[in-house]
Design a protein around this motif. Structure first.
Motif, mmCIF file in Angstrom:
data_model
loop_
_atom_site.group_PDB
_atom_site.id
_atom_site.type_symbol
_atom_site.label_atom_id
_atom_site.label_comp_id
_atom_site.label_asym_id
_atom_site.label_seq_id
_atom_site.Cartn_x
_atom_site.Cartn_y
_atom_site.Cartn_z
ATOM 1 N N ARG A 292 -25.349 -41.054 -22.608
ATOM 2 C CA ARG A 292 -26.000 -39.516 -21.619
ATOM 3 C C ARG A 292 -25.877 -39.760 -20.547
ATOM 4 N N GLY A 293 -24.467 -40.310 -20.035
ATOM 5 C CA GLY A 293 -25.281 -39.757 -18.117
ATOM 6 C C GLY A 293 -25.873 -40.795 -17.526
ATOM 7 N N ALA A 294 -25.723 -41.925 -18.127
ATOM 8 C CA ALA A 294 -26.114 -43.123 -17.567
ATOM 9 C C ALA A 294 -25.463 -43.696 -15.426
ATOM 10 N N LEU A 295 -25.843 -44.377 -14.740
ATOM 11 C CA LEU A 295 -25.427 -44.551 -13.938
ATOM 12 C C LEU A 295 -24.292 -46.027 -13.898
ATOM 13 N N LEU B 154 -16.945 -46.549 -28.170
ATOM 14 C CA LEU B 154 -18.002 -45.153 -26.893
ATOM 15 C C LEU B 154 -17.898 -44.294 -27.366
ATOM 16 N N GLU B 155 -18.936 -43.489 -26.994
ATOM 17 C CA GLU B 155 -19.368 -42.223 -27.123
ATOM 18 C C GLU B 155 -20.366 -41.487 -26.309
ATOM 19 N N SER B 156 -19.948 -41.060 -25.372
ATOM 20 C CA SER B 156 -20.540 -40.319 -24.119
ATOM 21 C C SER B 156 -19.507 -39.123 -24.069
ATOM 22 N N SER C 178 -29.693 -39.297 -19.173
ATOM 23 C CA SER C 178 -29.324 -40.333 -18.312
ATOM 24 C C SER C 178 -29.668 -41.581 -18.304
ATOM 25 N N ASP C 179 -29.170 -42.078 -19.751
ATOM 26 C CA ASP C 179 -29.493 -43.309 -19.972
ATOM 27 C C ASP C 179 -28.651 -43.692 -21.028
ATOM 28 N N VAL C 180 -28.390 -44.903 -21.496
ATOM 29 C CA VAL C 180 -27.191 -45.702 -22.456
ATOM 30 C C VAL C 180 -28.227 -46.234 -23.713
ATOM 31 N N LYS D 292 -17.387 -39.050 -21.270
ATOM 32 C CA LYS D 292 -16.447 -39.441 -21.887
ATOM 33 C C LYS D 292 -14.655 -38.857 -21.038
ATOM 34 N N GLY D 293 -14.237 -37.815 -21.390
ATOM 35 C CA GLY D 293 -13.184 -37.399 -20.581
ATOM 36 C C GLY D 293 -12.755 -37.236 -18.567
ATOM 37 N N GLN D 294 -14.115 -37.398 -18.777
ATOM 38 C CA GLN D 294 -14.124 -37.669 -17.249
ATOM 39 C C GLN D 294 -14.109 -38.742 -16.731
#
Length: 90
Positions: free
Chosen positions: A68-71, A33-35, A16-18, A38-40
């Motif tokens: 890692r899924g950050a807002l 960008l790596e996420s 939940s962070d970046v 990323k696809g969504q």
């Protein structure tokens, strides 16, 4: 225009962070960008990063963004912090 004068970073690789790393770059803005989402949400993440850079007056920089899924608000805060550190202001 705000110049990035040194390599700087902000954030963590926790869930939940970046993690954002910024460095001086002469060829405009480049974002790597790596996420996990990323696809969504890759386009939305990149848009948030670019909008934050524009708001901070940054026109030349290279960023590595490991999400890692950050807002979105967390992404913007991490980019802004990295910019301030990259300018030598923090």
């Amino acid at each position: 225009m705000a110049e990035i004068v040194r390599v700087a970073s902000a954030g963590t690789l926790e869930s939940s962070d970046v993690y954002v790393e910024i460095e001086p770059w002469e060829q405009g803005v480049e974002i790597q960008l790596e996420s996990v989402v990323k696809g969504q949400f890759g386009g939305a993440i990149e848009s948030a990063v670019r909008a934050t850079l524009a708001a901070c007056g940054v026109e030349r920089a290279r960023l590595t963004v490991s999400d890692r899924g950050a807002l979105e608000c967390v992404i913007r805060a991490r980019v802004e912090t990295a910019v301030l550190r990259g300018r030598g202001e923090s």
